[in-house]
Design a protein around this motif. Structure first.
Motif, mmCIF file in Angstrom:
data_model
loop_
_atom_site.group_PDB
_atom_site.id
_atom_site.type_symbol
_atom_site.label_atom_id
_atom_site.label_comp_id
_atom_site.label_asym_id
_atom_site.label_seq_id
_atom_site.Cartn_x
_atom_site.Cartn_y
_atom_site.Cartn_z
ATOM 1 N N UNK A 108 -9.771 -1.323 7.388
ATOM 2 C CA UNK A 108 -9.508 -1.513 5.970
ATOM 3 C C UNK A 108 -10.274 -2.646 5.334
ATOM 4 N N UNK A 109 -11.384 -3.041 5.942
ATOM 5 C CA UNK A 109 -12.213 -4.084 5.359
ATOM 6 C C UNK A 109 -11.881 -5.491 5.808
ATOM 7 N N UNK A 110 -10.932 -5.631 6.718
ATOM 8 C CA UNK A 110 -10.575 -6.979 7.183
ATOM 9 C C UNK A 110 -11.686 -7.593 8.002
ATOM 10 N N UNK A 111 -12.305 -6.790 8.867
ATOM 11 C CA UNK A 111 -13.423 -7.258 9.672
ATOM 12 C C UNK A 111 -14.560 -6.248 9.603
ATOM 13 N N UNK A 112 -15.785 -6.741 9.752
ATOM 14 C CA UNK A 112 -16.964 -5.885 9.684
ATOM 15 C C UNK A 112 -17.875 -6.108 10.885
ATOM 16 N N UNK A 113 -18.528 -5.034 11.291
ATOM 17 C CA UNK A 113 -19.516 -5.083 12.363
ATOM 18 C C UNK A 113 -20.829 -4.531 11.821
ATOM 19 N N UNK A 114 -21.937 -5.220 12.112
ATOM 20 C CA UNK A 114 -23.241 -4.767 11.608
ATOM 21 C C UNK A 114 -23.660 -3.477 12.317
ATOM 22 N N UNK A 115 -24.023 -2.474 11.522
ATOM 23 C CA UNK A 115 -24.502 -1.206 12.064
ATOM 24 C C UNK A 115 -26.026 -1.123 12.043
ATOM 25 N N UNK A 116 -26.643 -1.790 11.059
ATOM 26 C CA UNK A 116 -28.091 -1.680 10.904
ATOM 27 C C UNK A 116 -28.601 -2.909 10.178
ATOM 28 N N UNK A 117 -29.716 -3.469 10.651
ATOM 29 C CA UNK A 117 -30.309 -4.613 9.989
ATOM 30 C C UNK A 117 -31.087 -4.186 8.762
#
Length: 288
Positions: free
Chosen positions: A272-281
């Protein structure tokens, strides 16, 4: 005459600058380039989506549509390096888009039935550039930035014209085909008649919106602050700040599954937007 609070005025100005940065530069060229010694990079992102069949990420940019390869590096899908502006995933391997050919002009509405490998022109070629597209209830909803007009179509060919307004993004209720939200310099504007008319925008001011689940409208402002509404955009609650600065695109895949592109990458959240992980630079660029 009512005066806008200073903070609201500043945010509206930032949105206006974002709107200006999204205008066509005329030749379709990316001033920052699209490759480096270490491999392909992407910048100037305009749209995000996941194919529902395999959950593969697709990124619409100033120089074509990209998807991560087996190593997680961006790879051009198909051979088009046109400027893809509006972009939406409508179903398995089915995408709608708009933008500008590398030779200049407007693409109108185009469609891919093979996950972006090839594209077919449907309508308004040379006439319209849709900066925002949404697909819901068997209908394509588009914001035609060339004419400042909301349009809808069932078959991709014949369009119904809606309201005229200055907006950056639109989002359609997954539960009610008549409810459409738009981001304006005054705030989020609401339509209850399928985009024919809109009420005055109300703060907070958002840059991008996405609405996939009935009780989860997501909005991101020009600073990258992510907000969520559970009542169709009437009230908002700040969730977090997406890493990477000014946002470039936002797509909600589900109630708690969100994709956001900023100046430094494409980020994914499954809580729900609390944490994010990078998928692509993403390569650094001067604007959207």
């Amino acid at each position: 005459m009512n005066k806008r609070p200073a903070a609201g005025a500043a945010t509206a100005l930032a949105l206006a600058l974002t709107l200006a940065a999204c205008s066509d530069d005329g030749d379709g060229a990316n001033p920052t380039g699209s490759s480096t010694a270490s491999g392909t990079t992407v910048s100037h992102i305009h749209g995000l989506g996941l194919d529902p069949a395999d959950q593969r990420l697709y990124v619409a940019t100033h120089e074509g549509v990209y998807a991560p390869d087996a190593k997680g590096e961006p790879k051009l899908v198909g051979d088009s390096k046109d400027d893809f502006m509006g972009f939406t995933v409508a179903g398995e391997e089915t995408f709608y888009a708009s933008g500008h050919p590398t030779t200049g002009g407007n693409k109108g509405l185009i469609k891919s039935s093979d996950a972006g490998k090839t594209w077919k022109s449907l309508s308004l070629s040379g006439e319209s550039d849709f900066h925002a597209l949404d697909f819901a209830h068997g209908t394509v909803y588009g914001y035609d930035s060339t004419n400042g007009l909301v349009r809808t179509t069932k078959d991709g060919v014949f369009w119904k014209e809606g309201a005229r307004l200055e907006a950056l993004d639109i989002a359609v209720s997954p539960a009610d085909p008549g409810v459409v939200l738009a981001t304006t310099a005054d705030g989020v504007a609401r339509s209850s008649d399928g985009g024919k008319t809109f009420a005055q925008g109300k703060e907070p001011v958002m840059a991008y919106l996405s609405w996939t689940a009935k009780d989860a409208v997501y909005g991101i402002d020009t600073s990258g602050s992510l907000n969520r509404s559970t009542d169709g955009g009437s009230t908002w609650k700040n969730v977090s700040t997406v890493p990477g600065g000014q946002p470039q695109a936002l797509t909600a895949v589900g109630a708690d599954h969100v994709l956001a592109a900023t100046q430094s990458g494409v980020f994914e959240s499954k809580d729900g937007g609390k944490t994010f992980k990078k998928r692509l630079g993403v390569a650094s660029s001067g604007g959207h």
